[in-house]
Scaffold this active site. Structure first.
Site, PDB file in Angstrom:
ATOM      1  N   GLY A  28       0.980  -1.355  -0.112  1.00  0.00           N
ATOM      2  CA  GLY A  28      -0.051  -0.021   0.047  1.00  0.00           C
ATOM      3  C   GLY A  28       0.506   1.482  -0.304  1.00  0.00           C
ATOM      4  O   GLY A  28       2.292   1.480   0.243  1.00  0.00           O
ATOM      5  N   VAL A  30       0.557   3.595   2.480  1.00  0.00           N
ATOM      6  CA  VAL A  30       1.775   3.971   3.364  1.00  0.00           C
ATOM      7  C   VAL A  30       2.630   2.870   3.804  1.00  0.00           C
ATOM      8  O   VAL A  30       3.842   3.185   4.596  1.00  0.00           O
ATOM      9  CB  VAL A  30       0.900   4.188   4.901  1.00  0.00           C
ATOM     10  CG1 VAL A  30       1.399   4.175   6.203  1.00  0.00           C
ATOM     11  CG2 VAL A  30       0.147   5.184   5.013  1.00  0.00           C
ATOM     12  N   ASP A  63      -7.797 -14.417   5.089  1.00  0.00           N
ATOM     13  CA  ASP A  63      -7.767 -16.220   5.436  1.00  0.00           C
ATOM     14  C   ASP A  63      -6.842 -15.942   6.358  1.00  0.00           C
ATOM     15  O   ASP A  63      -6.002 -16.212   6.516  1.00  0.00           O
ATOM     16  CB  ASP A  63      -6.899 -16.083   4.362  1.00  0.00           C
ATOM     17  CG  ASP A  63      -6.538 -17.707   4.510  1.00  0.00           C
ATOM     18  OD1 ASP A  63      -6.555 -18.783   5.363  1.00  0.00           O
ATOM     19  OD2 ASP A  63      -5.303 -17.916   3.669  1.00  0.00           O
ATOM     20  N   ASP A 125      -6.756   9.750  12.955  1.00  0.00           N
ATOM     21  CA  ASP A 125      -7.332  10.752  12.897  1.00  0.00           C
ATOM     22  C   ASP A 125      -8.904  10.911  12.921  1.00  0.00           C
ATOM     23  O   ASP A 125      -9.901  11.503  13.396  1.00  0.00           O
ATOM     24  CB  ASP A 125      -6.780  12.191  12.842  1.00  0.00           C
ATOM     25  CG  ASP A 125      -6.872  12.589  11.544  1.00  0.00           C
ATOM     26  OD1 ASP A 125      -7.337  11.481  10.267  1.00  0.00           O
ATOM     27  OD2 ASP A 125      -6.107  13.196  10.563  1.00  0.00           O
ATOM     28  N   TYR A 147     -15.730   3.793   8.107  1.00  0.00           N
ATOM     29  CA  TYR A 147     -14.251   4.279   8.572  1.00  0.00           C
ATOM     30  C   TYR A 147     -13.891   4.470   9.501  1.00  0.00           C
ATOM     31  O   TYR A 147     -12.707   3.457  10.090  1.00  0.00           O
ATOM     32  CB  TYR A 147     -13.466   4.433   7.326  1.00  0.00           C
ATOM     33  CG  TYR A 147     -11.864   4.854   7.615  1.00  0.00           C
ATOM     34  CD1 TYR A 147     -10.537   3.683   7.057  1.00  0.00           C
ATOM     35  CD2 TYR A 147     -11.393   6.121   8.174  1.00  0.00           C
ATOM     36  CE1 TYR A 147      -9.991   3.751   7.634  1.00  0.00           C
ATOM     37  CE2 TYR A 147     -10.295   6.703   7.722  1.00  0.00           C
ATOM     38  CZ  TYR A 147      -8.879   5.092   7.873  1.00  0.00           C
ATOM     39  OH  TYR A 147      -7.723   5.628   7.931  1.00  0.00           O
ATOM     40  N   LYS A 151     -11.862   1.599  12.897  1.00  0.00           N
ATOM     41  CA  LYS A 151     -10.285   2.218  13.012  1.00  0.00           C
ATOM     42  C   LYS A 151     -10.499   2.125  15.278  1.00  0.00           C
ATOM     43  O   LYS A 151      -9.666   1.761  15.387  1.00  0.00           O
ATOM     44  CB  LYS A 151      -9.983   3.896  12.633  1.00  0.00           C
ATOM     45  CG  LYS A 151      -9.807   3.253  11.011  1.00  0.00           C
ATOM     46  CD  LYS A 151      -8.714   2.371  10.545  1.00  0.00           C
ATOM     47  CE  LYS A 151      -7.700   2.694  11.181  1.00  0.00           C
ATOM     48  NZ  LYS A 151      -6.112   1.629  10.401  1.00  0.00           N
TER      49      LYS A 151
HETATM   50  N1  LIG Z   1      -3.350   7.055   3.711  1.00  0.00           N
HETATM   51  C1  LIG Z   1      -3.240   8.108   4.701  1.00  0.00           C
HETATM   52  O1  LIG Z   1      -3.674   9.050   4.454  1.00  0.00           O
HETATM   53  C2  LIG Z   1      -3.540   7.199   6.159  1.00  0.00           C
HETATM   54  C3  LIG Z   1      -4.313   8.389   7.213  1.00  0.00           C
HETATM   55  C4  LIG Z   1      -4.427   7.848   8.440  1.00  0.00           C
HETATM   56  C5  LIG Z   1      -4.429   6.494   8.848  1.00  0.00           C
HETATM   57  N2  LIG Z   1      -3.684   5.323   7.497  1.00  0.00           N
HETATM   58  C6  LIG Z   1      -3.894   4.270   7.752  1.00  0.00           C
HETATM   59  O2  LIG Z   1      -2.330   3.889   7.273  1.00  0.00           O
HETATM   60  C7  LIG Z   1      -2.774   2.369   6.504  1.00  0.00           C
HETATM   61  C8  LIG Z   1      -2.811   2.255   5.091  1.00  0.00           C
HETATM   62  O3  LIG Z   1      -2.995   3.145   4.830  1.00  0.00           O
HETATM   63  P1  LIG Z   1      -2.605   3.272   2.895  1.00  0.00           P
HETATM   64  O4  LIG Z   1      -2.855   4.518   2.359  1.00  0.00           O
HETATM   65  O5  LIG Z   1      -1.554   3.089   3.118  1.00  0.00           O
HETATM   66  O6  LIG Z   1      -3.914   2.620   2.097  1.00  0.00           O
HETATM   67  P2  LIG Z   1      -3.912   1.357   0.629  1.00  0.00           P
HETATM   68  O7  LIG Z   1      -2.843   2.097  -0.278  1.00  0.00           O
HETATM   69  O8  LIG Z   1      -5.012   1.579   0.000  1.00  0.00           O
HETATM   70  O9  LIG Z   1      -3.188   0.511   1.451  1.00  0.00           O
HETATM   71  C9  LIG Z   1      -3.742  -1.019   2.194  1.00  0.00           C
HETATM   72  C10 LIG Z   1      -2.889  -2.427   2.081  1.00  0.00           C
HETATM   73  O10 LIG Z   1      -4.120  -2.802   3.257  1.00  0.00           O
HETATM   74  C11 LIG Z   1      -3.659  -3.994   1.563  1.00  0.00           C
HETATM   75  N3  LIG Z   1      -5.854  -4.847   1.885  1.00  0.00           N
HETATM   76  C12 LIG Z   1      -6.198  -4.121   1.281  1.00  0.00           C
HETATM   77  N4  LIG Z   1      -7.211  -5.301   1.339  1.00  0.00           N
HETATM   78  C13 LIG Z   1      -6.558  -6.041   1.940  1.00  0.00           C
HETATM   79  C14 LIG Z   1      -7.228  -7.814   2.354  1.00  0.00           C
HETATM   80  N5  LIG Z   1      -8.365  -8.243   1.992  1.00  0.00           N
HETATM   81  N6  LIG Z   1      -5.811  -8.579   3.067  1.00  0.00           N
HETATM   82  C15 LIG Z   1      -4.906  -8.290   2.796  1.00  0.00           C
HETATM   83  N7  LIG Z   1      -4.314  -7.168   2.772  1.00  0.00           N
HETATM   84  C16 LIG Z   1      -5.162  -6.455   2.477  1.00  0.00           C
HETATM   85  C17 LIG Z   1      -3.586  -3.317   0.396  1.00  0.00           C
HETATM   86  O11 LIG Z   1      -3.214  -4.822  -0.479  1.00  0.00           O
HETATM   87  P3  LIG Z   1      -3.150  -4.622  -2.162  1.00  0.00           P
HETATM   88  O12 LIG Z   1      -2.526  -2.834  -1.964  1.00  0.00           O
HETATM   89  O13 LIG Z   1      -2.358  -5.735  -2.345  1.00  0.00           O
HETATM   90  O14 LIG Z   1      -4.162  -5.108  -2.135  1.00  0.00           O
HETATM   91  C18 LIG Z   1      -2.480  -2.800   1.376  1.00  0.00           C
HETATM   92  O15 LIG Z   1      -1.036  -2.768   0.762  1.00  0.00           O
HETATM   93  C19 LIG Z   1      -3.881   2.068   7.203  1.00  0.00           C
HETATM   94  O16 LIG Z   1      -4.274   1.202   8.626  1.00  0.00           O
HETATM   95  C20 LIG Z   1      -4.453   3.445   7.007  1.00  0.00           C
HETATM   96  O17 LIG Z   1      -6.042   3.210   8.448  1.00  0.00           O
HETATM   97  C21 LIG Z   1      -3.373   5.962   5.759  1.00  0.00           C
END
Ligand SMILES: NC(=O)c1ccc[n+]([C@@H]2O[C@H](COP(=O)([O-])OP(=O)(O)OC[C@H]3O[C@@H](n4cnc5c(N)ncnc54)[C@H](OP(=O)(O)O)[C@@H]3O)[C@@H](O)[C@H]2O)c1
Length: 292
Positions: A28, A30, A63, A125, A147, A151
């Site tokens: 992903g 992050v 899984d 947040d 969402y 969380k």
């Molecule tokens: N981005 C932000 O601004 C932000 C802000 C606050 C908190 N967060 C937190 O940071 C974390 C990552 O966010 P992100 O922005 O990086 O999101 P992202 O780009 O959508 O990445 C999500 C990750 O989760 C994996 N995933 C999704 N469905 C899955 C499943 N069924 N089984 C296993 N893995 C799965 C994805 O794998 P694939 O891509 O390979 O499908 C990807 O590696 C989350 O916990 C989010 O709540 C993010």
């Protein structure tokens, strides 16, 4: 400004023992940023679900047997950055959001109980309603969207167990090594950005070193960005820094209303440590530099 300079507030983690880390969601946005920082310094197993990346292992959080077996494989730390993140997708399917954002935490806790493996859950947040000037760790949560509720529920599970760590982060900006959900918003000819949503965003490359400074702690910690800006201001400044042709269109109120409620003002601050992400000028100079 010298783009090679480390942005102000960009901490370097103290030399640490080489840890064995499971990074869930390494494919992903992050997770990719964390992989970039962690993989050269520690022994890291990273996972993907649908976007195969060489060197990462495939895992679907649903899984449960595989998730439990992987987590129980003697890691020092499990960094959980996987799940359903787009707010509209969570709002559209609350059951799926619960399945991907809450249930895996139960499975992980069962798998590592008594083993000495620590869980670090990346939270958001969005557990707050955005009506206060700033949020510290002890402030009451009141999520306004699905969402945020998932969380908060995941946090509750982890905190009830004790000995693990929740790190709440705000909107993250920057360039990931493979997934670029943030910059994708600036890929088209126009992008709409809200002037009525305020945030203190964090620059992606600062997150890994910050977590490495914090992961010996337990309970809840906030890691926020230094500068407080509107979404419109942030997108405009990133567009300008990268000299992109995209037109950033200001929107607010009715015209900006989406399927999902968003907290109007989210500024994370900590009473438990002094770390803050780099200021926006330094982060944007770094983002525009040749070393990202
Ligand atoms: N981005 C932000 O601004 C932000 C802000 C606050 C908190 N967060 C937190 O940071 C974390 C990552 O966010 P992100 O922005 O990086 O999101 P992202 O780009 O959508 O990445 C999500 C990750 O989760 C994996 N995933 C999704 N469905 C899955 C499943 N069924 N089984 C296993 N893995 C799965 C994805 O794998 P694939 O891509 O390979 O499908 C990807 O590696 C989350 O916990 C989010 O709540 C993010």
């Amino acid at each position: 400004m010298n783009p090679y300079r480390r942005p102000a507030g960009w901490c370097e983690a103290p030399p640490d023992a080489r840890l064995r880390i499971l990074l869930l969601g390494a494919s992903g946005f992050v997770g990719g940023g964390l992989w970039t920082y962690l993989a050269p310094r520690h022994e890291v197993v990273g996972t993907y679900a649908t976007r195969p990346i060489p060197g990462l292992v495939r895992l679907d959080l649903r899984d449960e047997g595989r998730l439990a077996a992987l987590a129980a494989d003697g890691f020092d730390l499990v960094v959980h950055a996987a799940g359903l993140v787009p707010l509209e997708a969570a709002e559209a399917d609350p059951a799926l959001a619960h399945r991907l954002n809450v249930r895996p935490v139960e499975v992980l806790l069962d798998a590592v109980r008594g083993s000495g493996t620590k869980l670090l859950l990346l939270s958001s947040d969005n557990v707050f309603d955005g009506t206060r000037d700033r949020y510290e760790e002890a402030d009451p949560r009141a999520p306004v969207n699905v969402y945020g509720r998932t969380k908060a529920a995941a946090e509750d599970l982890l905190l009830a167990e004790g000995g693990h760590l929740v790190v709440r982060i705000p909107l993250v900006f920057g360039r990931g090594p493979w997934a670029n959900t943030f910059l994708a918003r600036l890929a088209g000819p126009t992008t709409v950005a809200r002037t009525d949503l305020v945030c203190a965003p964090v620059y992606l490359p600062s997150l890994g070193p910050a977590l490495a400074r914090l992961w010996h702690r337990t309970g809840v910690l906030h890691y926020g960005g230094s500068d407080v800006v509107t979404r419109f201001e942030l997108m405009s400044r990133v567009r300008q820094a990268l000299d992109l042709p995209t037109r950033v269109v200001a929107a607010e109120g009715e015209e900006a209303r989406t399927a999902c409620r968003r907290p109007p003002r989210l500024v994370l601050r900590s009473t438990r440590h002094r770390l803050l992400g780099p200021d926006l000028d330094s982060a944007l100079a770094h983002l525009a530099g040749p070393n990202t």
